[in-house]
Write a protein that holds these residues in place. Structure first.
Motif, PDB file in Angstrom:
ATOM      1  N   ASN A  20      22.058 -10.875 -51.291  1.00  0.00           N
ATOM      2  CA  ASN A  20      21.319 -11.735 -50.494  1.00  0.00           C
ATOM      3  C   ASN A  20      22.171 -13.064 -50.528  1.00  0.00           C
ATOM      4  OD1 ASN A  20      18.832 -10.506 -50.170  1.00  0.00           O
ATOM      5  ND2 ASN A  20      18.037 -11.156 -52.405  1.00  0.00           N
ATOM      6  N   GLU A  21      22.758 -13.385 -51.423  1.00  0.00           N
ATOM      7  CA  GLU A  21      23.886 -14.543 -51.424  1.00  0.00           C
ATOM      8  C   GLU A  21      24.879 -14.122 -50.382  1.00  0.00           C
ATOM      9  OE1 GLU A  21      27.165 -16.232 -54.215  1.00  0.00           O
ATOM     10  OE2 GLU A  21      25.455 -15.535 -55.073  1.00  0.00           O
ATOM     11  N   THR A  22      25.466 -13.134 -50.213  1.00  0.00           N
ATOM     12  CA  THR A  22      26.355 -12.959 -49.176  1.00  0.00           C
ATOM     13  C   THR A  22      25.588 -12.819 -47.562  1.00  0.00           C
ATOM     14  OG1 THR A  22      27.436 -11.411 -50.584  1.00  0.00           O
ATOM     15  CG2 THR A  22      28.152 -11.092 -48.447  1.00  0.00           C
ATOM     16  N   VAL A  23      24.484 -12.183 -47.668  1.00  0.00           N
ATOM     17  CA  VAL A  23      23.999 -12.388 -46.120  1.00  0.00           C
ATOM     18  C   VAL A  23      23.413 -13.695 -45.783  1.00  0.00           C
ATOM     19  CG1 VAL A  23      21.718 -11.526 -44.913  1.00  0.00           C
ATOM     20  CG2 VAL A  23      23.180  -9.677 -46.605  1.00  0.00           C
ATOM     21  N   VAL A  24      22.955 -14.267 -46.636  1.00  0.00           N
ATOM     22  CA  VAL A  24      22.686 -15.673 -46.399  1.00  0.00           C
ATOM     23  C   VAL A  24      23.903 -16.631 -45.880  1.00  0.00           C
ATOM     24  CG1 VAL A  24      21.775 -17.891 -47.154  1.00  0.00           C
ATOM     25  CG2 VAL A  24      20.503 -15.955 -47.732  1.00  0.00           C
ATOM     26  N   SER A  25      24.801 -16.388 -46.607  1.00  0.00           N
ATOM     27  CA  SER A  25      26.096 -17.023 -46.374  1.00  0.00           C
ATOM     28  C   SER A  25      26.732 -16.792 -44.878  1.00  0.00           C
ATOM     29  CB  SER A  25      27.216 -16.995 -47.258  1.00  0.00           C
ATOM     30  OG  SER A  25      28.307 -17.549 -46.752  1.00  0.00           O
ATOM     31  N   PHE A  26      26.641 -15.414 -44.598  1.00  0.00           N
ATOM     32  CA  PHE A  26      27.080 -14.920 -43.412  1.00  0.00           C
ATOM     33  C   PHE A  26      26.115 -15.460 -42.224  1.00  0.00           C
ATOM     34  CE2 PHE A  26      26.483 -11.610 -39.730  1.00  0.00           C
ATOM     35  CZ  PHE A  26      27.681 -11.647 -39.513  1.00  0.00           C
ATOM     36  N   HIS A  27      24.710 -15.407 -42.515  1.00  0.00           N
ATOM     37  CA  HIS A  27      23.962 -15.967 -41.125  1.00  0.00           C
ATOM     38  C   HIS A  27      24.029 -17.239 -41.244  1.00  0.00           C
ATOM     39  CE1 HIS A  27      21.578 -12.150 -40.263  1.00  0.00           C
ATOM     40  NE2 HIS A  27      21.566 -11.876 -41.458  1.00  0.00           N
ATOM     41  N   HIS A  28      24.375 -18.138 -42.200  1.00  0.00           N
ATOM     42  CA  HIS A  28      24.477 -19.608 -42.007  1.00  0.00           C
ATOM     43  C   HIS A  28      25.758 -19.528 -41.115  1.00  0.00           C
ATOM     44  CE1 HIS A  28      24.490 -23.737 -43.037  1.00  0.00           C
ATOM     45  NE2 HIS A  28      25.816 -23.557 -43.324  1.00  0.00           N
ATOM     46  N   SER A  29      26.720 -19.051 -41.318  1.00  0.00           N
ATOM     47  CA  SER A  29      28.010 -19.188 -40.797  1.00  0.00           C
ATOM     48  C   SER A  29      27.765 -18.729 -38.882  1.00  0.00           C
ATOM     49  CB  SER A  29      29.251 -18.475 -41.516  1.00  0.00           C
ATOM     50  OG  SER A  29      29.086 -17.026 -41.213  1.00  0.00           O
ATOM     51  N   ILE A  30      27.220 -17.645 -38.940  1.00  0.00           N
ATOM     52  CA  ILE A  30      27.085 -16.996 -37.774  1.00  0.00           C
ATOM     53  C   ILE A  30      26.149 -17.853 -36.876  1.00  0.00           C
ATOM     54  CG2 ILE A  30      25.491 -15.557 -37.933  1.00  0.00           C
ATOM     55  CD1 ILE A  30      27.161 -13.476 -36.204  1.00  0.00           C
TER      56      ILE A  30
ATOM     57  N   ASP B  61      29.423 -20.586 -31.659  1.00  0.00           N
ATOM     58  CA  ASP B  61      28.850 -20.547 -30.300  1.00  0.00           C
ATOM     59  C   ASP B  61      29.031 -19.465 -29.663  1.00  0.00           C
ATOM     60  OD1 ASP B  61      29.018 -23.322 -30.658  1.00  0.00           O
ATOM     61  OD2 ASP B  61      30.961 -23.671 -29.938  1.00  0.00           O
ATOM     62  N   LEU B  62      28.349 -18.192 -30.349  1.00  0.00           N
ATOM     63  CA  LEU B  62      28.518 -17.068 -29.655  1.00  0.00           C
ATOM     64  C   LEU B  62      27.327 -16.797 -28.887  1.00  0.00           C
ATOM     65  CD1 LEU B  62      29.341 -14.972 -33.074  1.00  0.00           C
ATOM     66  CD2 LEU B  62      30.935 -15.677 -31.267  1.00  0.00           C
ATOM     67  N   THR B  63      27.470 -15.986 -27.911  1.00  0.00           N
ATOM     68  CA  THR B  63      26.363 -15.539 -27.167  1.00  0.00           C
ATOM     69  C   THR B  63      25.238 -14.560 -27.909  1.00  0.00           C
ATOM     70  OG1 THR B  63      27.322 -13.443 -26.179  1.00  0.00           O
ATOM     71  CG2 THR B  63      27.443 -15.479 -25.074  1.00  0.00           C
ATOM     72  N   ASP B  64      24.153 -14.168 -27.645  1.00  0.00           N
ATOM     73  CA  ASP B  64      23.297 -13.316 -28.289  1.00  0.00           C
ATOM     74  C   ASP B  64      23.871 -12.012 -28.298  1.00  0.00           C
ATOM     75  OD1 ASP B  64      21.181 -15.283 -28.623  1.00  0.00           O
ATOM     76  OD2 ASP B  64      20.135 -14.663 -26.729  1.00  0.00           O
TER      77      ASP B  64
END
Length: 122
Positions: A35-45, A49-52
């Motif tokens: 969870n710590e890893t996934v939350v960190s990734f989702h926060h950074s992504i 400025d990426l498209t969907d």
């Protein structure tokens, strides 16, 4: 001379037994806070400025890379990796180790992507 041969055979048998015991030992159980890893990734992504479409590709790449890194870590360290909520107590937490390997792998993938020749569309 006969004594030396017998001693050599005994040492060889002992050595082979030690190797067999080492190879067939039971794996340890470790925990990983995914969870710590996934939350960190989702926060950074989420801040990028990426498209969907690009975001979906990055999530798929991250998920596959994470799976590969955890599998490789388990194999290389002869351990069974359980997610933290599945562990009550008494295991070593390897979250930081796996996160470090994941970052290294993702950086290597990004570098390879940057260095790859780009296709020219005509």
């Amino acid at each position: 001379m006969e004594r030396i041969i017998i001693q050599s055979i005994l040492w060889l048998v002992t050595f082979c037994l030690l190797i067999a015991l080492w190879v067939t030992r039971e794996p340890s159980i470790v925990e990983y806070d995914i969870n710590e890893t996934v939350v960190s990734f989702h926060h950074s992504i989420g801040q990028s400025d990426l498209t969907d479409t690009q975001r979906e590709k990055e999530i798929a790449r991250f998920t596959q890379t994470l799976d590969d890194v955890v599998r490789e870590f388990a194999h290389d360290n002869h351990v069974v990796v359980l997610v933290s909520p599945a562990v009550v107590s008494g295991t070593k937490n390897v979250t930081k180790d796996i996160q470090q390997l994941l970052l290294q792998t993702l950086h290597a993938q990004n570098a390879a992507k940057r260095d790859a020749p780009r296709e020219v569309n005509e």
